[in-house]
Design a protein around this motif. Structure first.
Motif, short mmCIF file in Angstrom:
data_model
loop_
_atom_site.label_atom_id
_atom_site.label_comp_id
_atom_site.label_asym_id
_atom_site.label_seq_id
_atom_site.Cartn_x
_atom_site.Cartn_y
_atom_site.Cartn_z
N ASN A 128 30.86 40.80 18.44
CA ASN A 128 32.05 40.02 18.11
C ASN A 128 33.30 40.89 18.16
N ILE A 129 33.20 42.12 17.67
CA ILE A 129 34.35 43.02 17.71
C ILE A 129 34.77 43.30 19.14
N VAL A 130 33.79 43.53 19.99
CA VAL A 130 34.08 43.76 21.42
C VAL A 130 34.76 42.54 22.02
N LYS A 131 34.27 41.37 21.70
CA LYS A 131 34.84 40.13 22.23
C LYS A 131 36.28 39.92 21.77
N VAL A 132 36.51 40.09 20.47
CA VAL A 132 37.86 39.87 19.93
C VAL A 132 38.85 40.87 20.52
N MET A 133 38.46 42.14 20.56
CA MET A 133 39.35 43.17 21.09
C MET A 133 39.59 42.97 22.59
N PHE A 134 38.58 42.45 23.29
CA PHE A 134 38.75 42.18 24.72
C PHE A 134 39.84 41.14 24.94
N PHE A 135 39.76 40.04 24.19
CA PHE A 135 40.77 38.99 24.35
C PHE A 135 42.15 39.46 23.90
N LYS A 136 42.19 40.24 22.83
CA LYS A 136 43.47 40.78 22.37
C LYS A 136 44.11 41.65 23.46
N ASN A 137 43.33 42.55 24.05
CA ASN A 137 43.86 43.42 25.11
C ASN A 137 44.16 42.65 26.38
N LEU A 138 43.37 41.60 26.65
CA LEU A 138 43.62 40.79 27.83
C LEU A 138 44.95 40.06 27.71
N TYR A 139 45.19 39.46 26.55
CA TYR A 139 46.47 38.78 26.32
C TYR A 139 47.64 39.75 26.43
N LEU A 140 47.48 40.94 25.87
CA LEU A 140 48.54 41.94 25.94
C LEU A 140 48.78 42.39 27.38
N PHE A 141 47.70 42.44 28.17
CA PHE A 141 47.84 42.81 29.58
C PHE A 141 48.70 41.80 30.32
N PHE A 142 48.41 40.52 30.11
CA PHE A 142 49.19 39.48 30.79
C PHE A 142 50.64 39.46 30.30
N TRP A 143 50.82 39.65 29.00
CA TRP A 143 52.19 39.73 28.49
C TRP A 143 52.91 40.96 29.03
N GLY A 144 52.13 42.03 29.25
CA GLY A 144 52.72 43.25 29.79
C GLY A 144 53.24 43.08 31.20
N LEU A 145 52.70 42.10 31.93
CA LEU A 145 53.18 41.85 33.29
C LEU A 145 54.63 41.37 33.28
N LEU A 146 55.05 40.79 32.16
CA LEU A 146 56.43 40.33 32.04
C LEU A 146 57.39 41.49 31.77
N CYS A 147 56.81 42.59 31.25
CA CYS A 147 57.60 43.79 30.92
C CYS A 147 58.66 43.48 29.86
N GLY A 148 59.36 44.49 29.45
CA GLY A 148 60.50 44.31 28.57
C GLY A 148 60.18 43.75 27.20
N ILE A 149 61.13 43.02 26.66
CA ILE A 149 61.09 42.56 25.27
C ILE A 149 59.89 41.64 24.96
N PRO A 150 59.54 40.66 25.83
CA PRO A 150 58.39 39.80 25.48
C PRO A 150 57.11 40.59 25.25
N ALA A 151 56.86 41.60 26.07
CA ALA A 151 55.65 42.40 25.92
C ALA A 151 55.68 43.19 24.61
N ILE A 152 56.84 43.72 24.26
CA ILE A 152 56.97 44.49 23.01
C ILE A 152 56.75 43.58 21.81
N ILE A 153 57.33 42.38 21.86
CA ILE A 153 57.19 41.43 20.75
C ILE A 153 55.73 41.07 20.54
N LYS A 154 55.02 40.78 21.63
CA LYS A 154 53.61 40.41 21.51
C LYS A 154 52.77 41.58 21.04
#
Length: 242
Positions: A128-154
């Motif tokens: 479960n820990i692996v699963k939760v951290m995977f989705f957390k990092n996956l969401y951050l990866f996609f937000w990181g594609l936007l760069c700048g302030i939105p990625a920092i906020i997330k």
């Protein structure tokens, strides 16, 4: 209401009472949060394959029958390295990060927390820990594609997920991420200012080639980060976000 000076004072006290264990766990945490990614660099000679009299690359003199297999072999090696890195990031480094945060949380309330707390993520609902951290990092990866302030906020919105798992390893991805977002609602700027308060220490660490960070600044901040999590948790009002 908590203040930065209060968090840092408590963090320093927790660091000094268990100094060397904090240093070791901070090093492990650095591997966990930075060890899942790497870079591979290569330098190619400017005259590889031959050159024409004006110094430009002469493609007519390149032996493609020899070069193409080499390129394919290099790409295969890089792919294998990438896959191994992703597997380590997902299956090893993520639960290790949760275990390290578990150590710093426990170190707040115990005289001297044991280093074996870092294995918490492997011994308690690892899947479960692996699963939760995977989705957390996956969401951050996609937000990181936007760069700048939105990625920092997330990044700040999801900041508390490892801490929540360190105390509640059975939480689902939706529960952990949603709760982290709710707890950080109204606290993101406070947390940002808190992080900025360590900027001077980090710059000073750079002057010592990172030695000061390894033995002092890093574990000091991680102990203070656990104080930040606890302070936000204690002031969190679920009714305010309903």
């Amino acid at each position: 209401m908590w203040t930065n000076s209060m968090l840092k004072q408590n963090g320093m006290a927790n660091f000094t009472k268990n100094r060397w264990a904090c240093v070791v766990v901070c090093l492990i945490l650095g591997i966990a949060t930075g060890g899942g990614s790497g870079s591979v660099g290569s330098n190619v000679g400017r005259n590889a394959g031959g050159s024409s009299s004006n110094g430009s690359l002469d493609f007519n003199n390149i032996d493609w029958d020899v070069l193409i297999p080499i390129i394919m072999a290099v790409m295969a090696v890089l792919l294998v390295v990438l896959v191994i890195g992703l597997v380590l990031k997902i299956a090893v480094f993520a639960p290790l990060e949760v275990g390290c945060q578990r150590f710093f949380i426990v170190n707040r309330v115990q005289e001297k927390a044991q280093i074996n707390n870092v294995a918490f993520g492997f011994k308690t609902n690892w899947k479960n820990i692996v699963k939760v951290m995977f989705f957390k990092n996956l969401y951050l990866f996609f937000w990181g594609l936007l760069c700048g302030i939105p990625a920092i906020i997330k990044g700040y919105s999801y900041r508390l997920v490892p801490y929540l798992l360190a105390e509640n390893p059975d939480m689902t991805a939706d529960e952990a991420i949603t709760l982290s977002r709710q707890m950080m609602n109204g606290q993101k700027m406070n947390a940002f200012v808190y992080d900025l308060s360590f900027l001077g220490w980090i710059l000073l660490s750079a002057l010592t080639c990172g030695i000061l960070y390894i033995f002092y600044v890093g574990p000091y901040k991680k102990c203070s980060d656990a104080e930040l999590y606890t302070a936000i948790k204690e002031t969190y009002n679920p009714q305010a976000v309903m």
